[in-house]
Motif scaffolding. Structure first.
Motif, mmCIF file in Angstrom:
data_model
loop_
_atom_site.group_PDB
_atom_site.id
_atom_site.type_symbol
_atom_site.label_atom_id
_atom_site.label_comp_id
_atom_site.label_asym_id
_atom_site.label_seq_id
_atom_site.Cartn_x
_atom_site.Cartn_y
_atom_site.Cartn_z
ATOM 1 N N ALA D 157 -27.747 69.285 25.288
ATOM 2 C CA ALA D 157 -26.452 69.426 24.621
ATOM 3 C C ALA D 157 -25.471 69.972 25.659
ATOM 4 O O ALA D 157 -25.884 70.633 26.598
ATOM 5 N N PHE D 176 -39.062 63.602 16.445
ATOM 6 C CA PHE D 176 -39.396 64.558 15.384
ATOM 7 C C PHE D 176 -40.655 64.107 14.641
ATOM 8 O O PHE D 176 -41.594 64.874 14.444
ATOM 9 N N VAL D 226 -41.389 74.125 17.289
ATOM 10 C CA VAL D 226 -40.101 74.584 17.816
ATOM 11 C C VAL D 226 -39.276 73.401 18.307
ATOM 12 O O VAL D 226 -38.060 73.333 18.112
ATOM 13 N N ILE D 229 -37.783 71.747 15.126
ATOM 14 C CA ILE D 229 -36.583 72.371 14.538
ATOM 15 C C ILE D 229 -35.401 72.225 15.491
ATOM 16 O O ILE D 229 -34.251 72.066 15.057
ATOM 17 N N VAL D 232 -34.032 68.946 14.828
ATOM 18 C CA VAL D 232 -33.300 68.956 13.555
ATOM 19 C C VAL D 232 -31.892 69.513 13.788
ATOM 20 O O VAL D 232 -30.895 68.936 13.349
ATOM 21 N N LEU D 233 -31.808 70.636 14.515
ATOM 22 C CA LEU D 233 -30.503 71.235 14.780
ATOM 23 C C LEU D 233 -29.626 70.291 15.595
ATOM 24 O O LEU D 233 -28.425 70.161 15.335
ATOM 25 N N LEU D 236 -28.389 67.655 13.245
ATOM 26 C CA LEU D 236 -27.328 68.176 12.370
ATOM 27 C C LEU D 236 -26.021 68.283 13.140
ATOM 28 O O LEU D 236 -24.948 67.908 12.652
ATOM 29 N N PHE D 240 -23.092 66.085 11.722
ATOM 30 C CA PHE D 240 -22.079 66.824 10.956
ATOM 31 C C PHE D 240 -21.137 67.643 11.827
ATOM 32 O O PHE D 240 -20.167 68.199 11.333
ATOM 33 N N HIS D 241 -21.488 67.774 13.106
ATOM 34 C CA HIS D 241 -20.664 68.537 14.025
ATOM 35 C C HIS D 241 -20.397 69.954 13.526
ATOM 36 O O HIS D 241 -19.269 70.340 13.218
ATOM 37 N N ILE D 242 -21.464 70.722 13.409
ATOM 38 C CA ILE D 242 -21.354 72.053 12.822
ATOM 39 C C ILE D 242 -21.279 73.144 13.874
ATOM 40 O O ILE D 242 -21.114 74.313 13.530
ATOM 41 N N GLY D 243 -21.376 72.807 15.140
ATOM 42 C CA GLY D 243 -21.085 73.799 16.171
ATOM 43 C C GLY D 243 -22.260 74.524 16.770
ATOM 44 O O GLY D 243 -22.078 75.390 17.621
ATOM 45 N N ILE D 244 -23.494 74.181 16.346
ATOM 46 C CA ILE D 244 -24.642 74.971 16.836
ATOM 47 C C ILE D 244 -24.729 74.962 18.358
ATOM 48 O O ILE D 244 -25.019 75.980 18.975
ATOM 49 N N PHE D 245 -24.502 73.808 18.973
ATOM 50 C CA PHE D 245 -24.588 73.753 20.438
ATOM 51 C C PHE D 245 -23.259 73.384 21.078
ATOM 52 O O PHE D 245 -23.210 73.039 22.247
ATOM 53 N N LEU D 255 -28.568 77.691 24.734
ATOM 54 C CA LEU D 255 -29.562 77.964 23.694
ATOM 55 C C LEU D 255 -30.428 76.734 23.456
ATOM 56 O O LEU D 255 -31.635 76.838 23.253
ATOM 57 N N LEU D 259 -34.601 76.607 23.529
ATOM 58 C CA LEU D 259 -35.467 76.116 22.459
ATOM 59 C C LEU D 259 -36.221 74.878 22.911
ATOM 60 O O LEU D 259 -37.402 74.706 22.618
#
Lengths: 230, 324, 102, 560
Positions: D157, D176, D226, D229, D232-233, D236, D240-245, D255, D259
């Protein structure tokens, strides 16, 4: 074969005896639970990193959650864990009615948890707290802001509770199947490994919530920032 | 043909030779063990072949003494390598205090650089020989990596934060600059040249570089243009903290934590003002400048804030500890 | 090993009551500010609750050493993941690699 | 092995009147009997066929890449096509060949036989794991056919989550899914080794192959979730572009690397540990000697599995990871190098005063030791922080991990396949051509990958579609080597297939090897592995090629 019939019902061909079969099943279940711990572990890792990066934003975002609903759900889940433990107890005693009662109780409280969760999610939806383009978090002027670190909190909130709820839904489906088996009398004093192993799974899901509750709901509770709008 | 085949790139920085020395040490150790194992295999295979006369196998369980020896010796050697490598790594990581400050911004697929005196160049970097140069780098999109083989150094350039590298060139010439972290379609074309000039030629080059303002001057202009100054001033009741002389000092936050006012913090405060608010000021009052300022602008503002502090400190020596 | 150990009912109910009480305690402590101790307190209570569930509801207290080892290993590896990830984020700038000053 | 059970000749063997013995291969016919089988040996064969398909696909990608790199200019493919080639090569080879190869094929076949039981603990889950693998593999092929993915197999990412225009989501789903296949295999092996061992098969009588499989399974169970997940992140974030990375939303791309490498570094040991197990078996058999330092090899497998989990940060020295974290990770990486060194020394010492013969499996095993030594030592180069700053993300890294993955793992897989081929299919492969092709593979391999060490130190970055002219000579060498290597592999596949029909019929124990699979199971074994009704009881240590001399007492101790 005939004189050992009572002890080999349900014994798969490649095991020596039911004891070996049961121990294998239990160990397999624990190995599976280890994978579950680490599956959620990635989420807890992401949470820990962002919580330490944005402590204030996480407090403000957390204050949007309803501690009462979370607390009620915690108790609901603990009750379902208790009923599950009682189902295993009944299986050990060979009580068919006890198993069914325990499983039904577990199902009802598990479902109740999801209903409460549904209302919590609905509330987030209405308040634009779903991460994505529609996410808005109120700033000091009450004006919704996009792309704030609070969104990260909600991304993790939904990932963690969503993954947890997903596990519960799977559990509820398996419970229905097990109720059918219990009604047929498939579980005996010698052969109830399924009940016991499912119990391990269900308790594990409970443990995940035991950690999610303080991490997600309680960290903002003392700050005095306005709680969830009702 | 083989004479034309160099085994290492040119040594053009002060740290190139130490890296090569460490490399040669590891090559020597590796060659020794690889040869040792190969020779033992060949000798044992030949000497104890199955079709030798009266062949039998000896019953040998093992030897604790040998196990200790061949655990201990590699452990000792790797500890030497580890310590040597770590010391070198920290030298590579810690720039001298008197380094020239360059900024570098990576984007798909080019390298933009700016000199301390404001000149800009793309995919090129001209530097003076014998002067430590520090590069403060960030990315506008994905992760890139600034890699100069002749200087034996590279550093990932990560969006959303600053990374830093430094080197001191000690040989005139032009050297390759590569992007080493895969960054998309034209990753292999995100290359350039680093040119090491004599200090005199560097002055000449700068004079022809056509710069109107230094980064600090640009930052000062932006500080007004973006209206930072309307809140961040030293009047009583100002809505934001006064920033003069604050760079490099610690600030107390509303959460009670302390934060070092450095480049990362300034950057975050411009883009995410509510993340870490200084104590005594209202959280969320300052709007975000996300999308309104470019990475270059933020770097300029940081450069300005540094001089802003230094100017004030110079003016009033009594509070001279404000600037480091 | 004996494959079946029946845990007395009163232990189940005792654990249940303890879990409910601890839930109340954790909510109550969360309403008060202990500064840096907020998170450790909340996690300690959660850890205690989880231990009760693991030991009694999941029968680990009465299980074979192997099961106990497996139960421990999962959480131990989780701790490895967290500790070794956080050691990066907690020590950013501890050596002056990214501090942009002078 | 001496045992309490009658030898097969003295026992009424369940042969049909025509004299054709019932084996797991002819126990039943028709595609259903294969696709719905729960026999671990049939599942192993299913896995063998499927991973070979993926090996050929991944190998083709590799040869196409080497063809592009024959010249410095990017003249054969578009840059984006080249990027897709190396990404698909990595994804296919790692997730669909290297990770499952030895565990799912040789492990599936051998673990139950070696512990002396009829099947794995959970036969249906074993079949399920193959189906999951096939679904994941099909998804990957679908992605490859419909446009591919160009992020590199590491999916860093924010390139993968935000910027790439290729099918990241599809690949994420495929990887996955496949992860669960790996988890289920690992879980099955762990339980089988703990709970299904025959009477007398104590932990320290187990063949070292089992120790290696056990250690591998631990990593599969502890690490793979690990990765799951993380993916999965990533999915997502991408959808959805939720900002995790995404740094623009406060996320941290580093991060993702933490992981990702929490799984993917230990995954390197998933790939190499089973190979080490195979090598131990082969070295002992072709030296006709007990393993030198059995306990040290056994525990070194566990040590690698455990320490391997806390070294992942050595992939991130220049990523922006804190210098302190790099320091700790570098130190721990040095420690994980030691058990590998211990293994190499013990294997070499096993040859001493043995009766060494150089049949094909042994040629591969000795090749493995040499190449793995180079692969392991160059790994230390990368773990030395000051040096990694120069060689990180260059061809040095590419050469290093191919020495471990191909020079190590693939050599071990080839050695293992030759070693157990007659056990699996009851036919011998042609020895002379096999020895010849093993030499071809060895030579081709070194020509392909040794020049890449030099290229890397020269500074040629990896994942470059076009490169500077001064790197061309070494690249030509490398590409030439790749064609030799490919020829060697193709020859091997051809004579293996040939031998299924025309190979010499194999006796029970053609190598004169020790171990339950050789001494107690026919070639090929019947459905329940051993002759009808036979309950295996183990009374000897592994590798009892020689007998204890009077002054030694360890065998008696082991029999307690």
């Amino acid at each position: 074969m005939s004189d050992h019939a009572h002890s080999t019902v349900g014994l798969a061909h490649h095991f020596d005896d039911l004891e070996q079969q049961k121990e294998s099943g239990t160990l397999g279940m624990w190995a599976f639970l280890i994978t579950e711990v680490l599956f959620f572990g990635g989420l807890f890792g992401a949470y820990a990193v962002y919580r330490s990066s944005y402590p204030d934003a996480f407090m403000r975002a957390s204050a949007q959650l309803d501690v009462n609903l979370g607390g009620i759900n915690t108790i609901v889940l603990i009750v379902s864990s208790l009923t599950m433990a009682l189902a295993v107890y009944a299986a050990q005693k060979g009580s068919k009615g006890g198993i069914i009662a325990g499983l039904v109780g577990t199902w009802v409280f598990g479902a109740a948890f999801l209903v409460v969760k549904y209302f919590e999610y609905k509330h987030k939806w209405e308040h634009h707290l779903i991460p994505g383009p529609n996410f808005l978090f109120p700033d000091a002027h009450g004006v919704g802001q996009h792309g704030t670190p609070e969104q990260l909190y909600f991304a993790l909130y939904f990932a963690m509770t969503g993954m947890h709820a997903f596990h519960m839904i799977i559990g509820l489906v398996i419970l229905v199947w097990m109720m059918k088996k219990a009604r047929r009398g498939d579980f005996t004093v010698h052969n109830y490994a399924l009940v016991e192993n499912f119990g391990l799974y269900w308790h594990f899901v409970d443990i995940v919530w035991i950690f999610l509750f303080p991490l997600l709901y309680l960290i903002g509770a003392h700050s005095g920032t306005p709680g969830a709008p009702h | 043909m083989w004479k034309d085949l160099p085994l290492h790139p040119e040594q053009a920085s002060t740290l190139a030779q130490p890296v090569d020395l460490l490399y040669l040490f590891l090559v020597a150790v590796s060659a020794f063990f690889a040869l040792l194992i190969s020779v033992l295999i060949v000798v044992f295979t030949a000497k104890y072949r199955k079709d030798r006369p009266n062949a039998t196998s000896a019953h040998i369980e093992g030897s604790t003494l040998l196990e200790i020896v061949w655990t201990g010796i590699p452990l000792g050697l790797t500890m030497i390598m580890f310590g040597w490598g770590a010391v070198l790594f920290f030298q590579q990581a810690r720039p001298p205090a008197n380094a020239l400050e360059f900024t570098v911004t990576g984007k798909q697929w080019m390298w933009k650089a700016q000199h301390p005196t404001g000149q800009r160049e793309i995919n090129d970097l001209h530097i003076p020989i014998g002067v430590p140069c520090r590069l403060t780098m960030t990315s506008e999109d994905v992760i890139h990596s600034y890699f100069i083989p002749a200087f034996r150094t590279k550093q990932d350039v990560v969006p959303g934060r600053y990374s830093q590298m430094w080197f001191e060139a000690n040989k005139l010439g032009t050297y390759d600059l590569f992007c080493a972290e895969y960054c998309g379609t034209k990753h292999s074309q995100m290359i350039g040249k680093v040119t090491v000039l004599s200090q005199k030629d560097y002055e000449v080059w700068l004079a022809g570089g056509g710069s109107s303002e230094t980064p600090a001057q640009a930052g000062e202009r932006l500080f007004s243009a973006l209206r930072c100054i309307t809140c961040h001033n030293n009047t009583a009741g100002a809505r934001g903290p006064d920033l003069a002389g604050k760079f490099g000092t610690e600030a107390l936050l509303t959460s009670g934590a302390k934060v070092m006012i450095d480049a990362e913090y300034v950057r975050e405060s411009i883009l995410n003002p509510a993340a870490k608010t200084v104590n005594g000021f209202q959280v969320g009052l300052m709007p975000t400048y996300q999308g309104q300022v470019k990475e270059d602008d933020i770097l300029a503002l940081i450069a300005y804030l540094k001089t802003f502090g230094a100017a004030k400190a110079a003016a009033s020596p009594a509070t001279g500890n404000a600037a480091k | 090993m004996s494959s079946t150990h029946t845990v007395p009912l009163k232990i189940y109910f005792g654990v249940f009551i303890a879990l409910c009480v601890l839930t109340g305690v954790t909510v109550w402590t969360a309403k008060h500010d202990y500064g840096a101790l907020n998170t450790p307190v909340a996690l300690a209570i959660a850890g205690l609750k989880a231990s009760l569930v693991i030991l009694f509801f999941m029968h680990v207290k009465y299980s074979s050493k192997l099961t106990q080892l497996f139960a421990f290993a999962g959480f131990f590896w989780l701790v490895l993941l967290l500790v070794f990830t956080l050691q990066d984020f907690m020590t950013r700038g501890m050596l002056p690699t990214y501090v942009f000053k002078h | 092995m001496s045992s309490t059970v009658l030898s097969p000749s003295a026992k009424a063997s369940p042969s049909s009147p025509e004299g054709e013995r019932k084996t797991f291969l002819n126990a039943d016919y028709g595609w259903k009997s294969w696709l719905f089988t729960v026999d671990h040996k049939r599942i192993a064969v299913l896995y063998l066929i499927s991973i070979m398909v993926f090996f050929l696909i991944g190998g083709t990608f590799a040869l196409l890449m080497r063809a592009e790199l024959l010249t410095a200019k990017g003249d054969l493919f578009e840059a984006e096509t080249y990027n897709k080639l190396f990404t698909m090569h990595g994804v296919v080879m790692i997730f669909f060949f290297l990770v499952p190869s030895i565990p799912a094929v040789l492990g599936n076949f051998l673990v139950p036989i070696m512990v002396g039981t009829k099947d794995l603990a959970f036969p249906k889950i074993n079949l399920l794991s193959w189906y999951i693998y096939i679904v994941g593999g099909a998804a990957t092929l679908f992605v490859a056919i419909t446009g591919g993915i160009d992020t590199g197999w590491t999916f860093y990412a924010p390139y993968s989550s935000t910027y790439a225009n290729t099918n990241v989501a599809g690949t994420a789903v495929a990887v996955f899914i496949t992860g669960f296949s790996s988890i289920l295999t690992g879980l099955n092996f762990i339980v089988t080794i703990h709970k299904m061992r025959a009477p007398g098969m104590t932990w320290f009588r187990m063949p070292l192959f089992l120790w290696a499989q056990y250690a591998t399974s631990l990593i599969m169970v502890l690490g793979t979730p690990v990765l799951a997940i993380t993916i999965v992140l990533l999915g997502l974030e991408r959808v959805f572009h939720i900002g995790i990375f995404d740094p623009a939303l406060g996320g941290d791309p580093v991060l993702f690397q933490h992981l990702f490498w929490f799984y993917s570094h230990p995954a390197v040991y998933i790939m190499i540990l089973p190979g080490m197990g195979v090598i131990s078996e082969i070295i002992a058999c072709f030296s006709k000697k007990r393993m030198f330092g059995y306990h040290f090899i056994a525990f070194s497998s566990l040590a690698i599995a455990i320490f391997g989990f806390v070294v992942w940060g050595h992939h991130m020295f220049v990523s922006g990871q804190s210098a302190y974290a790099s320091f700790v990770f570098s130190f721990l990486t040095m420690l994980v190098a030691i058990p590998s060194a211990v293994k190499v020394f013990n294997w070499t010492a096993t040859l001493y005063k043995g009766q060494v013969s150089l049949e094909t499996p042994m040629l591969y095993a000795l090749g493995f030791i040499g190449l793995f030594t180079i692969g392991g030592l160059t790994g230390v180069f990368l773990a030395v922080m000051g040096l990694d700053r120069h060689v990180h993300d260059t061809y040095f890294v590419v050469a290093h991990f191919h020495y471990v993955m191909v020079g190590g793992m693939v050599m071990a897989f080839m050695g293992g396949m030759h070693f157990w081929w007659s056990k699996m299919f009851g036919r011998k492969y042609p020895e002379w051509i096999a020895q010849f092709s093993s030499v071809v593979v060895f030579v081709g391999f070194n020509f392909t990958f040794f020049p890449q060490f030099l290229l890397g130190y020269m500074g040629m970055p990896r994942r470059y579609h076009q490169y500077n002219a001064e790197f061309e000579v070494l690249n030509v060498l490398s590409s030439a080597g790749a064609s030799i290597l490919g020829t060697g592999f193709l020859m091997t596949i051809c004579y293996f297939i040939w031998s299924l029909k025309w190979g010499q019929v194999a006796e029970r124990n053609p190598w004169g090897a020790k171990g339950l699979e050789w001494e107690r199971a026919p070639s090929p074994p019947p459905t329940f592995n051993f002759e009808d009704g036979e309950r295996i009881v183990v009374t000897e240590d592994a590798y009892a090629y020689t007998h204890e001399e009077p002054h030694g007492g360890s065998l008696q101790e082991a029999r307690k």
